[in-house]
Design a protein around this motif. Structure first.
Motif, PDB file in Angstrom:
ATOM      1  N   UNK A 332       0.817  -1.209   0.000  1.00 35.53           N
ATOM      2  CA  UNK A 332       0.000   0.000   0.000  1.00 35.53           C
ATOM      3  C   UNK A 332       0.850   1.258   0.000  1.00 35.53           C
ATOM      4  N   UNK A 333       1.913   1.265   0.805  1.00 31.92           N
ATOM      5  CA  UNK A 333       2.804   2.429   0.879  1.00 31.92           C
ATOM      6  C   UNK A 333       3.538   2.639  -0.444  1.00 31.92           C
ATOM      7  N   UNK A 418      -5.830  11.239   3.314  1.00 32.36           N
ATOM      8  CA  UNK A 418      -6.134  10.060   2.513  1.00 32.36           C
ATOM      9  C   UNK A 418      -5.114   8.961   2.719  1.00 32.36           C
ATOM     10  N   UNK A 419      -3.841   9.344   2.817  1.00 31.07           N
ATOM     11  CA  UNK A 419      -2.768   8.357   3.008  1.00 31.07           C
ATOM     12  C   UNK A 419      -2.888   7.664   4.359  1.00 31.07           C
ATOM     13  N   UNK A 420      -3.127   8.456   5.420  1.00 27.85           N
ATOM     14  CA  UNK A 420      -3.260   7.881   6.769  1.00 27.85           C
ATOM     15  C   UNK A 420      -4.474   6.959   6.842  1.00 27.85           C
ATOM     16  N   UNK A 421      -5.593   7.384   6.237  1.00 27.86           N
ATOM     17  CA  UNK A 421      -6.802   6.545   6.221  1.00 27.86           C
ATOM     18  C   UNK A 421      -6.527   5.217   5.513  1.00 27.86           C
ATOM     19  N   UNK A 422      -5.812   5.277   4.392  1.00 32.22           N
ATOM     20  CA  UNK A 422      -5.480   4.052   3.644  1.00 32.22           C
ATOM     21  C   UNK A 422      -4.551   3.154   4.451  1.00 32.22           C
ATOM     22  N   UNK A 423      -3.586   3.774   5.138  1.00 39.36           N
ATOM     23  CA  UNK A 423      -2.626   3.015   5.947  1.00 39.36           C
ATOM     24  C   UNK A 423      -3.338   2.283   7.086  1.00 39.36           C
ATOM     25  N   UNK A 424      -4.236   2.993   7.764  1.00 40.21           N
ATOM     26  CA  UNK A 424      -4.994   2.383   8.866  1.00 40.21           C
ATOM     27  C   UNK A 424      -5.875   1.256   8.341  1.00 40.21           C
ATOM     28  N   UNK A 425      -6.539   1.508   7.200  1.00 44.28           N
ATOM     29  CA  UNK A 425      -7.429   0.488   6.625  1.00 44.28           C
ATOM     30  C   UNK A 425      -6.640  -0.767   6.255  1.00 44.28           C
ATOM     31  N   UNK A 426      -5.500  -0.589   5.577  1.00 48.04           N
ATOM     32  CA  UNK A 426      -4.689  -1.747   5.172  1.00 48.04           C
ATOM     33  C   UNK A 426      -4.157  -2.509   6.383  1.00 48.04           C
TER      34      UNK A 426
END
Length: 433
Positions: A332-333, A418-426
């Motif tokens: 993801x990152x 958006x990046x933090x939300x994606x990181x938490x979700x993943x």
């Protein structure tokens, strides 16, 4: 040595495309020819055969059919009607914008088309209702992305094609694409809810005096286009869902084996032309040719990389160097970083999807988790003002003052959020699943 050369070629192609504004796919085709023929001893015919013909045909056919809804104004009129329905609850307007963009995008308009006509409407609503530019921008961007990820829409079809090329069976590819769509629907709802209910934006919008004018009804062509689009979506979705639900039914299996979204879309395009729902030349011009060339050109270079063993080497390195539980997060990152400088559909997913099956097999991870992590990561930074999505939103600002105000908000608030939300979700997806 050859693997390093191919990786360097991919990086150089992206960098040249970013710097010169020339289609990355054209650079990728040139590198595929030079490396394939002169570095690996392939014949010109073998290099040409690496052109992903099936993906090209499917994207072309589907986009051609869906372009009728754009050309005759069906999608724009539908957007006006959906937003009008939310006039009595202005604090829920960001959700109305999000779901409107999602529905329009899912009906085949595609990410860029939806942003092109929804972003100006949304930013105008921001001025009239007190909705913050950042909330409106994220709502329309997220909606356009998640709708396009629907299994029968533009991005969803591309994801399914890339998965099939990577060796994933079609039924599994359908389920994986559905997982991507659901994931990219959940994240925006959570982010928008935080922005509306935890920052005071909702109260500001509720206090505003917003007066909406009722849009005109859909005309004959627009109504017929809408019904035709819904009919095609039903046919395309019904067969694989029935096949998954009834795997041992011979009749269902036979019907599903004859279903192909590209051929079905071609048939519906003919029906649309016979019904005179739009001008053929305008519909043909609306096909995203630049995106097609980019996806297929990069696909050729990725195929050269596969032949050179590059994908297997990278997959092996990731599998041996990173703890299995962190692999989805790392994917993801990496996808988010790549997406800052390149296209999710044209570069990120064609480059990373082929690595998923060998890594998933070696580490015992469900491939769907990795596919979701890649797309969620890649689309997390699409709101950046340096990306095509963010730049489209900036270009839609009604005044220079609002454009100047929005730029740092997109760069320093929306993209990191958006990046933090994606990181938490993943991370949650990895640990829960």
């Amino acid at each position: 040595m050859m693997s390093l050369l191919v990786v360097a070629a991919i990086v150089v192609a992206v960098a040249l495309g970013y710097k010169t504004k020339i289609n990355i796919g054209l650079f990728a085709i040139a590198f595929a020819y030079l490396i394939g023929c002169f570095g690996m001893g392939l014949s010109p015919s073998e290099v040409i055969s690496l052109w992903p013909l099936k993906i090209f045909f499917i994207i072309f056919s589907v986009c051609l059919f869906y372009s009728f809804a754009t050309v005759n104004g069906t999608l724009e009129k539908l957007a006006e009607h959906l937003i009008y329905q939310c006039r009595t609850v202005p604090q829920l307007l960001p959700f109305a914008v999000f779901f409107t963009a999602t529905v329009i995008s899912a009906m085949g308009a595609g990410y860029y088309t939806v942003l092109a006509f929804m972003a100006p409407i949304t930013l105008l609503l921001c001025e009239r209702t007190g909705m913050s530019l950042i909330t409106g921008g994220m709502a329309v961007n997220y909606g356009a992305l998640s709708g396009a990820n629907f299994v029968s829409s533009q991005s969803g079809i591309i994801f399914r094609g890339l998965m099939a090329n990577a060796g994933i069976p079609e039924n599994e590819a359908f389920i994986n694409a559905a997982g991507i769509f659901v994931s990219t629907l959940i994240i925006p709802l959570l982010v928008i809810s935080v922005l509306v209910f935890m920052t005071g934006h909702g109260k500001a919008m509720k206090a505003s005096a917003y007066v909406a004018t009722e849009p005109t009804p859909l005309n004959r062509e627009q109504k017929m286009t809408l019904w035709l689009t819904l009919a095609m979506m039903t046919i395309v979705l019904a067969a694989p869902i029935a096949s998954i639900a009834l795997p041992d039914n011979a009749t269902v299996g036979f019907i599903n084996s004859k279903m192909d979204i590209g051929l079905i879309a071609s048939l519906f395009s003919v029906i649309a032309l016979l019904l005179k729902l739009g001008d053929e030349r305008k519909a043909m011009a609306s096909v995203p040719w630049a995106t097609l060339i980019m996806i297929c050109g990069v696909g050729m270079l990725i195929s050269v990389a596969i032949k050179a063993g590059t994908i297997d080497i990278l997959a092996s390195w990731i599998g041996n160097s990173i703890p299995p539980i962190l692999v989805p997060i790392v994917f993801g990152v990496v996808a988010a970083f790549m997406s800052l400088f390149s296209s999710t559909l044209g570069v990120v997913t064609p480059a990373l999807f082929p690595m998923v099956p060998p890594i998933a097999s070696a580490l015992g991870i469900d491939p769907m988790i990795l596919f979701i992590a890649i797309v969620v990561g890649a689309q997390a930074t699409s709101i950046s003002p340096f990306s095509s999505g963010g730049s489209l939103i900036l270009g839609s600002c009604p005044t220079e003052q609002s454009r100047t105000s929005l730029f740092p908000q997109l760069l320093f608030r929306a993209a990191p959020l958006g990046f933090v939300a994606a990181l938490i979700f993943n991370a949650l997806l990895t640990f829960v699943y």
